[in-house]
Write a protein that holds these residues in place. Structure first.
Motif, PDB file in Angstrom:
ATOM      1  N   GLN A 149       0.766  -1.253   0.088  1.00 50.18           N
ATOM      2  CA  GLN A 149       0.014   0.021   0.044  1.00 50.18           C
ATOM      3  C   GLN A 149       1.047   1.089  -0.120  1.00 50.18           C
ATOM      4  N   ARG A 150       1.906   1.346   0.787  1.00 46.49           N
ATOM      5  CA  ARG A 150       2.955   2.308   0.945  1.00 46.49           C
ATOM      6  C   ARG A 150       3.537   2.677  -0.344  1.00 46.49           C
ATOM      7  N   PHE A 151       4.254   1.318  -1.268  1.00 41.60           N
ATOM      8  CA  PHE A 151       4.801   1.432  -2.284  1.00 41.60           C
ATOM      9  C   PHE A 151       3.842   1.916  -3.539  1.00 41.60           C
ATOM     10  N   GLU A 152       2.497   1.678  -3.441  1.00 41.76           N
ATOM     11  CA  GLU A 152       1.526   2.046  -4.769  1.00 41.76           C
ATOM     12  C   GLU A 152       0.773   3.310  -4.127  1.00 41.76           C
ATOM     13  N   GLU A 160      10.361   8.453   0.331  1.00 40.82           N
ATOM     14  CA  GLU A 160       9.935   7.505   1.254  1.00 40.82           C
ATOM     15  C   GLU A 160       9.804   6.276   0.599  1.00 40.82           C
ATOM     16  N   LYS A 161       9.393   6.201  -0.688  1.00 35.44           N
ATOM     17  CA  LYS A 161       9.209   4.941  -1.510  1.00 35.44           C
ATOM     18  C   LYS A 161      10.553   4.453  -1.481  1.00 35.44           C
ATOM     19  N   HIS A 162      11.618   5.287  -1.963  1.00 34.73           N
ATOM     20  CA  HIS A 162      13.026   4.782  -2.487  1.00 34.73           C
ATOM     21  C   HIS A 162      13.620   4.218  -1.074  1.00 34.73           C
ATOM     22  N   GLU A 163      13.308   4.977  -0.095  1.00 34.88           N
ATOM     23  CA  GLU A 163      13.407   4.449   1.264  1.00 34.88           C
ATOM     24  C   GLU A 163      13.189   3.025   1.503  1.00 34.88           C
ATOM     25  N   LEU A 164      11.905   2.865   1.245  1.00 35.27           N
ATOM     26  CA  LEU A 164      11.262   1.471   1.564  1.00 35.27           C
ATOM     27  C   LEU A 164      11.820   0.392   0.784  1.00 35.27           C
TER      28      LEU A 164
END
Length: 183
Positions: A46-49, A57-61
């Motif tokens: 969900q965070r990725f999309e 933040e997505k790159h950190e994830l």
């Protein structure tokens, strides 16, 4: 632009890279691993999309969850999807990548509709006959039971559809009787 052609393009590029470097198995395993992680942890997916989550933040994830545990091209793909805001394409890309591998290996997917469950022997015989007829190395069946077919089978492979069901034959017979065989 529609999702499927885009997913096919991403998958094709990744597939060609993997093929040229003989790393198709690794890429396939890593793509499956990414989907497995997202499936096991839906909050990560969900965070990725999510469009509300900033790219940083997505790159950190991506780095914290996958880091160097996936091939760098898979990591690059994830970062590229984030940069272009196409994160939701990932499952389609993975499916297209698998389809490319299957196609090259001579494996076809077939959807079969039957009036009743197929026993193992019938299923195997059907797979072998379809593979022989279509010149494929292997055919994988996805069988769905549809009692309204009454008997026989409906087979779908790609754009092709073969309806050998009893229901279809009865409909044809009904038409012939109704028109006196003129239709």
């Amino acid at each position: 632009m529609k999702r499927r052609p885009l997913a096919q393009r991403y998958a094709r590029v990744l597939y060609d890279l993997g093929r040229e470097s003989s790393e198709l198995d690794r890429l396939a395993a890593d793509l499956a691993r990414v989907l497995d992680v997202f499936s096991e942890h839906p909050e990560l997916r969900q965070r990725f999309e999510s469009l509300a989550v900033p790219a940083r933040e997505k790159h950190e994830l991506i780095e914290s969850v996958f880091g160097d545990r996936v091939h760098r091209w898979v990591g690059n793909l994830l970062r590229l999807l984030v940069r272009r805001r196409r994160e939701a394409l990932l499952p389609d890309i993975v499916a297209e990548f698998a389809a490319l591998r299957d196609r090259e290996a001579g494996v076809l997917e077939a959807e079969v509709e039957a009036a009743a469950e197929l026993d193992a022997a019938t299923r195997q015989r059907l797979e072998e006959e379809l593979a022989r007829t279509l010149g494929a190395r292997q055919v994988r069946l996805a069988v769905r039971v549809r009692p309204e077919l009454l008997g026989g089978l409906v087979v779908k492979i790609g754009d092709r559809r073969l309806d050998a069901s009893l229901r279809r034959r009865l409909v044809q017979l009904h038409r012939q009787l109704a028109t006196g065989g003129r239709g």
